[in-house]
Design a protein around this motif. Structure first.
Motif, PDB file in Angstrom:
ATOM      1  N   ASP A   1       0.853  -1.186   0.000  1.00 51.85           N
ATOM      2  CA  ASP A   1       0.000   0.000   0.000  1.00 51.85           C
ATOM      3  C   ASP A   1       0.889   1.236   0.000  1.00 51.85           C
TER       4      ASP A   1
ATOM      5  N   ILE B   1      -4.858  -7.950  -1.995  1.00 51.85           N
ATOM      6  CA  ILE B   1      -6.118  -7.226  -1.780  1.00 51.85           C
ATOM      7  C   ILE B   1      -6.964  -7.935  -0.727  1.00 51.85           C
TER       8      ILE B   1
ATOM      9  N   ASP C   1      -5.352  -7.116   2.567  1.00 50.62           N
ATOM     10  CA  ASP C   1      -5.487  -5.692   2.890  1.00 50.62           C
ATOM     11  C   ASP C   1      -6.868  -5.364   3.439  1.00 50.62           C
ATOM     12  N   HIS C   2      -7.895  -6.061   2.953  1.00 51.76           N
ATOM     13  CA  HIS C   2      -9.260  -5.789   3.402  1.00 51.76           C
ATOM     14  C   HIS C   2      -9.705  -6.725   4.525  1.00 51.76           C
TER      15      HIS C   2
ATOM     16  N   LEU D   1     -10.279  -9.962   4.592  1.00 48.95           N
ATOM     17  CA  LEU D   1     -11.340 -10.904   4.228  1.00 48.95           C
ATOM     18  C   LEU D   1     -11.013 -12.309   4.726  1.00 48.95           C
TER      19      LEU D   1
ATOM     20  N   ARG E   1     -19.720  -2.897   2.576  1.00 51.39           N
ATOM     21  CA  ARG E   1     -18.808  -1.851   2.097  1.00 51.39           C
ATOM     22  C   ARG E   1     -17.400  -2.403   1.897  1.00 51.39           C
ATOM     23  N   VAL E   2     -16.945  -3.243   2.834  1.00 53.12           N
ATOM     24  CA  VAL E   2     -15.620  -3.855   2.709  1.00 53.12           C
ATOM     25  C   VAL E   2     -15.542  -4.697   1.439  1.00 53.12           C
TER      26      VAL E   2
ATOM     27  N   GLU F   1     -15.395  -2.532  -1.729  1.00 55.17           N
ATOM     28  CA  GLU F   1     -14.073  -1.922  -1.908  1.00 55.17           C
ATOM     29  C   GLU F   1     -13.073  -2.945  -2.437  1.00 55.17           C
ATOM     30  N   ALA F   2     -13.110  -4.163  -1.886  1.00 57.28           N
ATOM     31  CA  ALA F   2     -12.194  -5.205  -2.354  1.00 57.28           C
ATOM     32  C   ALA F   2     -12.477  -5.571  -3.811  1.00 57.28           C
TER      33      ALA F   2
ATOM     34  N   ASP G   1     -11.240  -2.740  -5.988  1.00 60.85           N
ATOM     35  CA  ASP G   1      -9.771  -2.734  -6.049  1.00 60.85           C
ATOM     36  C   ASP G   1      -9.249  -3.819  -6.984  1.00 60.85           C
TER      37      ASP G   1
END
Length: 649
Positions: free
Chosen positions: A109, A167, A170-171, A173, A547-548, A551-552, A555
């Protein structure tokens, strides 16, 4: 004392008391890839120079001390970070760089400006060039670097798919189900005979049902039946009965509600439920008996719902259509082919569904429902995960008729629970806030659109705007601007209208395989007390995880678009200006790729920026750059890691 925020360091070894720091504004720092940041506080937004972040990392809650106004800074208010109040970042994904005796994790990032130094003795299996997940144990200060340790080795940084793995991490998941959940999922059986023993269950295996889904779909959670009965059109929406297999608080449910949604990334799906359920036992695959929850709706000639019934059922899907197959049949019918002349025996039912969907859509639009039509990018990947082209998904008759059927069922179920005064998890969408409209209206007027009714938040006025935009080249831009001006839809236990659909009562009922709120609604239809006392926090959690996931997903698509565009450096494209800033503007290509065009006063000319009208005007030539304008640009730079592109005129 400095570490605890009770003092601050000064020059020449001096220390200063921080007793007055309690009056310093507090806010979350948003750090750009260039290293500077912004902190939004109750006293306004402050610009933080790259050398004044005080060891803060992106997302940290910080205290700032405003600096005296600097010459040439204009309206920009500057500040320095005096203390990190709360850390936001604990884990970092990055590439391991080894230089004995030191090793550092270089974050993927670009907003994380600090390398994380690690002790290789704690991770002997890791090697130079590996992508790793590191945990931060020591945060950076003016005199010390960030330190931590390696939690997991993700693999070689050049391995196919590793970019999307980043990704996922980063999120945050979840990718693994608990051992208990997997064990329970493998032990489950469809138990159709057990379902039919329930006196409330209807055996609908003799009814003609079918599914219509994307070509790459693996789970089928909705099926359709349609026929004329007693002067009405009976539309049956049959939804996979996940609630019969996943009880609240069992091991599968704990994993499912933690995820709250399936995540559809560019190269994979992270399912909400184990595959034994999502792709088999619950999936409404053709030719097999499956449990369902059915919503039978009877519509009159004008598409008005006259009566309905909601009940558990057993169905057997006769046919699986892809959207492309269904659209091809509809095209042939619209071109004059008779249903009986086609080789597909279900063609008459597709035509009947299409005609009903047109009536339902017309009624929705009449009451002010919004119908967005922006294309959706779908990168097509090769076996190594590299993009070979970018396809655009657009709405057509096939997708629209399924959408109308699902909206009708969702409204019917929500209204049923509301009328019965039973608990429900509603899908609500508040009307736009006046502050959002303040920025939108002048830009629309500059583009030549009528804005009557928009300020009052009339849904019909928004639809008139979208209809007008469809006849003009900047349709996708207007769609995007209107979407950004709106509130986010969310889940709530309180019944409130859905602005975008102009619906007084709405819920999610039709996708329990991939959305937890739908599963909750199924349970509430069967037993209103099944999750007593838990609904409110579950609705909030589902909204957050949605929302998460979005965004993933965004991305992952943007990453592959950047990788695709990297092979086209130096090429020129037609583009539309989609956002204007002081130093240039963002453009959007026809394939949805977006990037920044910097207006250089030396190479071009100095431009005056009008933030209200979103325009740049050259002082010498008077040339104006405005939203919606078509320009010819050349791709100058691509950074897939940062998901950014730079163009030049």
């Amino acid at each position: 004392m400095a570490r605890h925020g009770k003092a601050r360091r000064g020059g020449k070894g001096r220390g200063h008391s921080s007793r007055l720091q309690g009056n310093c504004p507090l806010g979350v720092i948003d750090i750009a890839r260039e290293g500077y940041g912004f902190v939004e506080t109750q006293e306004g937004t402050f610009y933080i120079p790259a050398n004044r972040t005080g060891g803060a990392m992106n997302g940290d809650t910080v205290e700032v001390r405003p600096r005296p106004a600097q010459r040439g800074a204009g309206m920009r208010r500057e500040a320095v970070v005096v203390r990190v109040h709360k850390r936001a970042l604990e884990y970092v994904v990055g590439v391991l760089r080894v230089c004995d005796p030191l090793a550092a994790v270089v974050p993927q990032d670009p907003r994380v400006q600090h390398d994380i130094f690690v002790d290789m003795r704690q991770a002997p299996a890791a090697k130079d060039g590996d992508m790793v997940l590191a945990r931060i144990t020591g945060y950076p200060t003016r005199g010390c670097a960030a330190t931590g340790y390696i939690v997991e080795v993700l693999g070689d940084s050049n391995r196919p798919g590793i970019d999307v793995d980043v990704i996922v991490h980063d999120h945050g998941l979840s990718t693994e189900f608990s051992a208990q959940a997997l064990q329970r999922a493998r032990a489950l059986e469809a138990d159709i005979e057990g379902a039919l023993e329930d006196p409330l269950c209807h055996d609908l295996r003799g009814r003609v049902t079918f599914t219509i889904d994307p070509a790459d779909a693996r789970d089928f959670d909705d099926a359709i039946s349609i026929e004329s009965i007693g002067g009405y059109t009976r539309l049956g929406v049959h939804i996979a009965d996940v609630s019969s297999y996943v009880a609240f608080d069992d091991s599968i449910d704990i994993c499912a509600r933690d995820r709250a949604t399936s995540v559809y990334l560019v190269d994979r799906v992270i399912p909400m439920l184990p595959e034994e359920l999502s792709c088999d036992i619950c999936s409404l695959r053709p030719g097999v008996d499956r449990r369902a929850l059915t919503c039978d709706m009877h519509f009159d000639e004008e598409g008005v719902l006259r009566r309905y019934q909601i009940f558990p059922s057993v169905i057997r899907s006769r046919r699986r259509f892809t959207y492309a197959q269904a659209q091809e049949l509809l095209d042939q019918l619209e071109q004059g082919a008779s249903p009986s002349s086609l080789a597909e025996p279900l063609a008459p039912r597709l035509l009947e569904l299409h005609r009903l969907a047109e009536k339902l859509l017309a009624r929705r639009e009449e009451r002010g429902s919004l119908d967005f039509d922006a294309p959706e990018a779908k990168p097509v990947l090769d076996e190594d995960g590299m993009p070979t082209r970018i396809d655009l998904r657009v709405k057509n008759d096939a997708t629209s008729m399924i959408e109308e059927a699902m909206i009708a069922a969702n409204e019917c179920v929500a209204s049923h629970l509301h009328r019965k005064k039973l608990p429900c998890v509603y899908r609500i969408h508040e009307s736009p806030r006046p502050k959002s409209l303040e920025a939108l209206l002048p830009v629309l007027k500059e583009l030549g659109y009528g804005t009557t009714g928009l300020a009052a938040g009339e849904p019909a006025a928004y639809q008139r705007l979208l209809d007008e935009a469809r006849r003009r080249p900047e349709a996708a831009l207007v769609d995007s601007m209107v979407l950004r001006s709106m509130e986010r839809a969310r889940y709530s236990v309180q019944p409130q209208p859905h602005f975008g659909l102009a619906s007084s009562c709405y819920c999610h009922f039709t996708s329990p395989i991939r959305r937890y709120p739908d599963l909750m609604v199924h349970r509430l239809l069967k037993d209103p007390c099944s999750m007593e006392g838990q609904l409110e926090w579950l609705a909030g959690h589902a909204s957050k995880m949605e929302r998460v996931a979005e965004e993933a997903e965004r991305d992952s698509v943007n990453l592959k678009i950047c990788q695709y565009m990297a092979a086209h450096l130096g090429e020129s494209f037609e583009a539309t200006i989609c956002a204007v800033h002081q130093y240039g503007f963002f453009v959007r290509l026809d394939n949805t790729a977006e990037g920044f065009v910097r207006i250089d006063p030396v190479r071009h000319e100095y431009c005056q920026f009008d933030p209200k009208l979103q325009t740049l005007m050259g002082e010498e030539t008077g040339r104006t750059y405005r939203l919606g304008q078509r320009v010819r640009v050349r791709l100058a730079h691509v950074d897939p890691r940062d998901q950014s592109m730079d163009f030049e005129l």
